[in-house]
Write a protein that holds these residues in place. Sequence first.
Motif, short mmCIF file in Angstrom:
data_model
loop_
_atom_site.label_atom_id
_atom_site.label_comp_id
_atom_site.label_asym_id
_atom_site.label_seq_id
_atom_site.Cartn_x
_atom_site.Cartn_y
_atom_site.Cartn_z
N VAL A 106 0.84 -1.21 0.00
CA VAL A 106 0.00 0.00 0.00
C VAL A 106 0.87 1.25 0.00
O VAL A 106 0.63 2.19 -0.77
CB VAL A 106 -0.97 -0.01 1.21
CG1 VAL A 106 -1.62 1.35 1.40
CG2 VAL A 106 -2.03 -1.08 1.02
N LEU A 107 1.91 1.27 0.83
CA LEU A 107 2.79 2.44 0.88
C LEU A 107 3.53 2.65 -0.43
O LEU A 107 3.67 3.80 -0.90
CB LEU A 107 3.76 2.31 2.04
CG LEU A 107 3.17 2.45 3.43
CD1 LEU A 107 4.24 2.21 4.49
CD2 LEU A 107 2.53 3.80 3.62
N CYS A 108 3.99 1.58 -1.05
CA CYS A 108 4.68 1.71 -2.33
C CYS A 108 3.73 2.19 -3.42
O CYS A 108 4.11 2.99 -4.28
CB CYS A 108 5.31 0.39 -2.73
SG CYS A 108 6.77 -0.03 -1.76
N SER A 109 2.50 1.72 -3.41
CA SER A 109 1.52 2.16 -4.39
C SER A 109 1.21 3.65 -4.22
O SER A 109 1.11 4.39 -5.19
CB SER A 109 0.23 1.36 -4.27
OG SER A 109 0.47 0.01 -4.53
N VAL A 110 1.08 4.08 -2.98
CA VAL A 110 0.80 5.49 -2.71
C VAL A 110 1.98 6.35 -3.15
O VAL A 110 1.79 7.41 -3.77
CB VAL A 110 0.48 5.70 -1.21
CG1 VAL A 110 0.47 7.17 -0.84
CG2 VAL A 110 -0.84 5.06 -0.86
N ALA A 111 3.19 5.92 -2.86
CA ALA A 111 4.38 6.68 -3.27
C ALA A 111 4.48 6.74 -4.79
O ALA A 111 4.78 7.79 -5.37
CB ALA A 111 5.64 6.06 -2.69
N PHE A 112 4.20 5.63 -5.47
CA PHE A 112 4.24 5.61 -6.93
C PHE A 112 3.20 6.56 -7.51
O PHE A 112 3.50 7.36 -8.41
CB PHE A 112 4.01 4.19 -7.44
CG PHE A 112 3.92 4.10 -8.93
CD1 PHE A 112 5.06 4.18 -9.70
CD2 PHE A 112 2.70 3.94 -9.56
CE1 PHE A 112 4.99 4.10 -11.08
CE2 PHE A 112 2.61 3.86 -10.93
CZ PHE A 112 3.76 3.95 -11.68
N LEU A 113 1.98 6.50 -7.02
CA LEU A 113 0.92 7.39 -7.53
C LEU A 113 1.23 8.85 -7.23
O LEU A 113 0.92 9.73 -8.04
CB LEU A 113 -0.43 6.99 -6.94
CG LEU A 113 -0.98 5.65 -7.43
CD1 LEU A 113 -2.26 5.31 -6.69
CD2 LEU A 113 -1.20 5.68 -8.92
N HIS A 114 1.84 9.12 -6.10
CA HIS A 114 2.20 10.49 -5.76
C HIS A 114 3.23 11.04 -6.75
O HIS A 114 3.12 12.16 -7.22
CB HIS A 114 2.77 10.54 -4.33
CG HIS A 114 3.28 11.88 -3.93
ND1 HIS A 114 2.43 12.93 -3.64
CD2 HIS A 114 4.54 12.36 -3.79
CE1 HIS A 114 3.17 13.99 -3.33
NE2 HIS A 114 4.44 13.67 -3.40
N HIS A 115 4.22 10.23 -7.10
CA HIS A 115 5.26 10.69 -8.02
C HIS A 115 4.76 10.75 -9.45
O HIS A 115 5.22 11.57 -10.23
CB HIS A 115 6.49 9.80 -7.92
CG HIS A 115 7.28 10.05 -6.66
ND1 HIS A 115 8.03 11.18 -6.48
CD2 HIS A 115 7.39 9.34 -5.52
CE1 HIS A 115 8.59 11.15 -5.29
NE2 HIS A 115 8.21 10.04 -4.68
N VAL A 116 3.84 9.87 -9.81
CA VAL A 116 3.27 9.92 -11.16
C VAL A 116 2.45 11.19 -11.34
O VAL A 116 2.52 11.85 -12.38
CB VAL A 116 2.42 8.66 -11.44
CG1 VAL A 116 1.57 8.84 -12.68
CG2 VAL A 116 3.32 7.46 -11.59
#
Length: 60
Positions: A35-45
Motif C-alpha cells: 500500500v505504501l509503495c503504491s501510494v508513493a508511486f501514484l504520488h510521483h506519477v
Amino acid sequence: MENLKMIISIHTAMDLIVAVFLMIGFGFYALIVSVLCSVAFLHHVRAAPPSPSVLISSWR
C-alpha cells in the motif's frame, strides 16, 4: 518412550504456532508495504509533468 513422544508433539505444536504467527506477521507487513509503495508511486506519477516532451532528448 511416551514422554519423548509427548515432548516431540509439544515441540511440533509450538513450531506450528510460531510459523502461523510469522506468516500472519509477514502477510500484514507485505500488505502495508504494498500500500505504501503504491501510494508513493501514484504520488510521483501525479507530480510528473503531463507533457511527454521531457522524455525527448534536447541533444538533437
